[in-house]
Design a protein around this motif. Structure first.
Motif, PDB file in Angstrom:
ATOM      1  N   THR A 196      -6.188 -19.675  41.949  1.00  0.00           N
ATOM      2  CA  THR A 196      -5.004 -20.668  41.508  1.00  0.00           C
ATOM      3  C   THR A 196      -4.981 -21.820  42.640  1.00  0.00           C
ATOM      4  OG1 THR A 196      -3.647 -18.706  40.755  1.00  0.00           O
ATOM      5  CG2 THR A 196      -2.546 -20.888  41.061  1.00  0.00           C
ATOM      6  N   ALA A 197      -5.024 -23.183  41.758  1.00  0.00           N
ATOM      7  CA  ALA A 197      -5.047 -24.247  42.630  1.00  0.00           C
ATOM      8  C   ALA A 197      -3.838 -24.372  43.626  1.00  0.00           C
ATOM      9  CB  ALA A 197      -4.995 -25.464  41.479  1.00  0.00           C
ATOM     10  N   VAL A 198      -4.055 -25.043  44.649  1.00  0.00           N
ATOM     11  CA  VAL A 198      -2.994 -25.448  45.626  1.00  0.00           C
ATOM     12  C   VAL A 198      -2.191 -26.834  45.247  1.00  0.00           C
ATOM     13  CG1 VAL A 198      -2.476 -25.719  48.118  1.00  0.00           C
ATOM     14  CG2 VAL A 198      -4.171 -24.079  47.278  1.00  0.00           C
ATOM     15  N   ASP A 204       0.837 -35.529  45.019  1.00  0.00           N
ATOM     16  CA  ASP A 204       1.449 -35.199  43.926  1.00  0.00           C
ATOM     17  C   ASP A 204       0.354 -34.602  43.052  1.00  0.00           C
ATOM     18  OD1 ASP A 204       3.476 -34.692  41.959  1.00  0.00           O
ATOM     19  OD2 ASP A 204       3.290 -36.505  41.186  1.00  0.00           O
ATOM     20  N   MET A 205      -0.521 -33.930  43.553  1.00  0.00           N
ATOM     21  CA  MET A 205      -1.613 -33.185  42.521  1.00  0.00           C
ATOM     22  C   MET A 205      -2.100 -31.915  43.021  1.00  0.00           C
ATOM     23  SD  MET A 205      -5.227 -35.251  44.342  1.00  0.00           S
ATOM     24  CE  MET A 205      -4.504 -36.786  43.566  1.00  0.00           C
ATOM     25  N   GLN A 206      -2.584 -31.064  42.168  1.00  0.00           N
ATOM     26  CA  GLN A 206      -3.167 -29.812  42.363  1.00  0.00           C
ATOM     27  C   GLN A 206      -4.457 -29.705  42.655  1.00  0.00           C
ATOM     28  OE1 GLN A 206      -2.186 -27.566  38.740  1.00  0.00           O
ATOM     29  NE2 GLN A 206      -2.192 -29.317  37.772  1.00  0.00           N
ATOM     30  N   VAL A 207      -5.074 -28.938  43.729  1.00  0.00           N
ATOM     31  CA  VAL A 207      -6.351 -29.297  44.355  1.00  0.00           C
ATOM     32  C   VAL A 207      -6.964 -27.909  44.271  1.00  0.00           C
ATOM     33  CG1 VAL A 207      -7.774 -29.882  46.169  1.00  0.00           C
ATOM     34  CG2 VAL A 207      -5.543 -31.331  45.951  1.00  0.00           C
ATOM     35  N   ALA A 208      -8.104 -27.611  43.774  1.00  0.00           N
ATOM     36  CA  ALA A 208      -8.825 -26.635  43.723  1.00  0.00           C
ATOM     37  C   ALA A 208     -10.387 -26.880  44.152  1.00  0.00           C
ATOM     38  CB  ALA A 208      -8.837 -25.892  42.632  1.00  0.00           C
ATOM     39  N   THR A 209     -11.192 -25.927  45.155  1.00  0.00           N
ATOM     40  CA  THR A 209     -12.365 -26.035  45.372  1.00  0.00           C
ATOM     41  C   THR A 209     -13.300 -25.138  44.478  1.00  0.00           C
ATOM     42  OG1 THR A 209     -11.829 -26.800  47.654  1.00  0.00           O
ATOM     43  CG2 THR A 209     -14.116 -26.045  47.441  1.00  0.00           C
ATOM     44  N   ILE A 210     -14.388 -25.525  43.975  1.00  0.00           N
ATOM     45  CA  ILE A 210     -15.054 -24.753  43.325  1.00  0.00           C
ATOM     46  C   ILE A 210     -16.629 -24.869  44.048  1.00  0.00           C
ATOM     47  CG2 ILE A 210     -16.208 -24.121  40.851  1.00  0.00           C
ATOM     48  CD1 ILE A 210     -13.687 -25.820  39.685  1.00  0.00           C
ATOM     49  N   GLU A 211     -17.234 -23.719  44.075  1.00  0.00           N
ATOM     50  CA  GLU A 211     -18.570 -23.828  44.742  1.00  0.00           C
ATOM     51  C   GLU A 211     -19.547 -23.443  43.716  1.00  0.00           C
ATOM     52  OE1 GLU A 211     -20.716 -20.554  47.528  1.00  0.00           O
ATOM     53  OE2 GLU A 211     -19.129 -21.748  48.652  1.00  0.00           O
ATOM     54  N   ALA A 227       0.411 -30.950  33.070  1.00  0.00           N
ATOM     55  CA  ALA A 227       1.114 -32.200  33.436  1.00  0.00           C
ATOM     56  C   ALA A 227       1.098 -32.778  34.710  1.00  0.00           C
ATOM     57  CB  ALA A 227       2.574 -32.289  32.970  1.00  0.00           C
ATOM     58  N   LYS A 228       0.332 -32.065  35.973  1.00  0.00           N
ATOM     59  CA  LYS A 228       0.063 -32.655  36.891  1.00  0.00           C
ATOM     60  C   LYS A 228      -1.464 -32.699  37.257  1.00  0.00           C
ATOM     61  CE  LYS A 228       4.167 -32.286  38.941  1.00  0.00           C
ATOM     62  NZ  LYS A 228       4.943 -33.328  39.553  1.00  0.00           N
ATOM     63  N   MET A 229      -1.668 -33.865  37.862  1.00  0.00           N
ATOM     64  CA  MET A 229      -3.069 -34.263  38.037  1.00  0.00           C
ATOM     65  C   MET A 229      -4.028 -33.379  38.778  1.00  0.00           C
ATOM     66  SD  MET A 229      -4.773 -37.755  40.081  1.00  0.00           S
ATOM     67  CE  MET A 229      -4.484 -38.785  38.412  1.00  0.00           C
ATOM     68  N   ILE A 230      -5.119 -33.165  38.329  1.00  0.00           N
ATOM     69  CA  ILE A 230      -6.119 -32.105  38.930  1.00  0.00           C
ATOM     70  C   ILE A 230      -7.188 -32.722  39.627  1.00  0.00           C
ATOM     71  CG2 ILE A 230      -7.905 -30.533  38.475  1.00  0.00           C
ATOM     72  CD1 ILE A 230      -6.305 -29.424  35.722  1.00  0.00           C
ATOM     73  N   LYS A 231      -7.143 -32.303  40.916  1.00  0.00           N
ATOM     74  CA  LYS A 231      -8.509 -32.562  41.766  1.00  0.00           C
ATOM     75  C   LYS A 231      -9.330 -31.696  42.012  1.00  0.00           C
ATOM     76  CE  LYS A 231      -9.624 -34.542  46.181  1.00  0.00           C
ATOM     77  NZ  LYS A 231      -8.975 -35.197  47.461  1.00  0.00           N
ATOM     78  N   ALA A 232     -10.326 -31.368  41.284  1.00  0.00           N
ATOM     79  CA  ALA A 232     -11.438 -30.258  41.476  1.00  0.00           C
ATOM     80  C   ALA A 232     -12.546 -30.804  42.376  1.00  0.00           C
ATOM     81  CB  ALA A 232     -11.966 -29.859  40.112  1.00  0.00           C
ATOM     82  N   LEU A 264     -13.574 -34.290  41.347  1.00  0.00           N
ATOM     83  CA  LEU A 264     -13.413 -34.241  39.710  1.00  0.00           C
ATOM     84  C   LEU A 264     -11.826 -34.562  39.466  1.00  0.00           C
ATOM     85  CD1 LEU A 264     -14.574 -34.400  36.855  1.00  0.00           C
ATOM     86  CD2 LEU A 264     -14.243 -31.884  36.750  1.00  0.00           C
ATOM     87  N   LEU A 265     -11.470 -35.770  38.880  1.00  0.00           N
ATOM     88  CA  LEU A 265     -10.106 -35.826  38.733  1.00  0.00           C
ATOM     89  C   LEU A 265      -9.845 -35.873  37.183  1.00  0.00           C
ATOM     90  CD1 LEU A 265      -9.402 -38.954  41.320  1.00  0.00           C
ATOM     91  CD2 LEU A 265      -8.917 -36.495  41.608  1.00  0.00           C
ATOM     92  N   LEU A 266      -8.620 -35.263  36.823  1.00  0.00           N
ATOM     93  CA  LEU A 266      -8.014 -35.130  35.538  1.00  0.00           C
ATOM     94  C   LEU A 266      -6.669 -35.339  35.638  1.00  0.00           C
ATOM     95  CD1 LEU A 266     -10.095 -31.572  34.555  1.00  0.00           C
ATOM     96  CD2 LEU A 266     -10.521 -34.133  33.816  1.00  0.00           C
ATOM     97  N   SER A 267      -6.487 -36.302  34.759  1.00  0.00           N
ATOM     98  CA  SER A 267      -5.057 -36.381  34.968  1.00  0.00           C
ATOM     99  C   SER A 267      -4.305 -36.046  33.553  1.00  0.00           C
ATOM    100  CB  SER A 267      -4.899 -37.879  34.565  1.00  0.00           C
ATOM    101  OG  SER A 267      -5.286 -38.545  33.692  1.00  0.00           O
ATOM    102  N   ASN A 268      -2.940 -35.556  33.813  1.00  0.00           N
ATOM    103  CA  ASN A 268      -2.061 -35.186  32.816  1.00  0.00           C
ATOM    104  C   ASN A 268      -2.773 -33.969  31.958  1.00  0.00           C
ATOM    105  OD1 ASN A 268       0.196 -35.013  31.276  1.00  0.00           O
ATOM    106  ND2 ASN A 268      -0.690 -36.417  29.393  1.00  0.00           N
TER     107      ASN A 268
END
Length: 301
Positions: A196-198, A204-211, A227-232, A264-268
């Motif tokens: 689950t993303a942190v 103001d974004m949710q962050v997750a690391t993928i290997e 609705a919250k920006m994703i930073k993968a 990788l950034l994904l908005s909304n």
């Protein structure tokens, strides 16, 4: 990383000690007993080094096996040297078997400090047990034989049964590995299946690391809220290879990946299940975006 490096150094030091141990007890052991101890030490050292090396270095399975088998063969030659040429051959073969099997076993497990620690502890215990067996054999009085019989036995042909058996096992292990190479599920045991993303409140974004590695995309599934920006952060390991592209038809992106961290950034993001893949490797994963009002699992750092 410190645990892994320390484990490899400890294996090296214990192996050097066992070489000294065998040299010191050379005269008190029979030829067969000495060869057996040297082969056992070489097998144990190869197994332990293979497991820890596979957990430490991101070289790919094939190269890891080759390097570990060669190093184990060198250690085996040093261990077998006090007892003659046949002992050297037997110990080299035992080292190759141990290094090959150990590397494959270590590669099956997802990278974990527990695997490294378990490998080191088991190696120490087994090496100690074999050493004690050697001490018992060394303390036993050797039967006196007539000089004539001793000369006759020395002049006879050496028994290469053990060498032939070890050579056959080596061929079976290496040959079987080559035949099943593509079916070895690297990093499949203990691999996290989901995360689950942190939530990063400051940005103001949710962050997750993928290997991305030889084991594929890890974890396979990552959960976000809508609705919250994703930073993968896509961390590409060397074992994954080069020229990779991360694609998602559902999210409409096609991103080239380099070794190391890729952002990788994904908005909304909107609720739904989205597939991501690396077509060149047939690696697949999933992004699950849940409605914000139904999800309370995002962890604050």
């Amino acid at each position: 990383m410190l645990l892994n490096t320390g484990g490899l150094v400890l294996i090296l030091l214990i192996t050097i000690y066992h070489i000294y141990f065998l040299v010191q007890r050379k005269n008190g052991l029979t030829g067969e007993g000495g060869m057996l101890l040297a082969s056992l030490f070489a097998l144990l050292a190869g197994l332990a080094a293979g497991v820890i090396g596979a957990q430490t270095f991101d070289l790919g399975l094939g190269l890891s096996i080759l390097i570990c088998a060669l190093l184990s063969a060198v250690a085996g030659a040093a261990l077998g040297f006090p007892f003659g040429r046949q002992s050297v051959i037997n110990s080299i073969l035992s080292g190759v078997i141990g290094g090959t099997v150990g590397t494959v076993l270590g590669s099956l497990f997802f990278t974990s400090g527990r695997i490294v620690l378990s490998g080191v502890v088991l190696f120490i215990l087994c090496a100690f047990l074999v050493q004690k067996i050697g001490d018992v054999w060394n303390s036993k009085p050797r039967p006196k034989t007539k000089k004539a019989n001793t000369t006759k036995k020395a002049a006879g042909k050496p028994n290469y049964t053990s060498t032939i058996l070890l050579a056959a096992v080596t061929i079976i292990v290496v040959g079987g590995l080559l035949l099943q190479y593509d079916r070895i599920a690297v990093g499949s045991i203990g691999q996290p299946l989901s995360q689950t993303a942190v939530f990063d409140e400051e940005n103001d974004m949710q962050v997750a690391t993928i290997e991305v590695s030889e084991a594929g995309i890890t974890p396979k599934t990552t959960e976000f809220i809508a609705a919250k920006m994703i930073k993968a952060i896509v961390d590409v390991k060397a074992s994954a290879g080069t020229g990779l592209t991360l694609v998602s038809k559902d999210l409409n992106f096609n991103t080239e990946l380099k070794e190391g961290e890729n952002i990788l950034l994904l908005s909304n993001p909107q609720p739904g299940t989205y597939e991501i893949e690396i077509p060149a490797k047939n690696y697949k994963g999933t992004f699950i975006v849940k409605p914000a009002e139904k999800t309370n699992n995002i962890n604050n750092p």
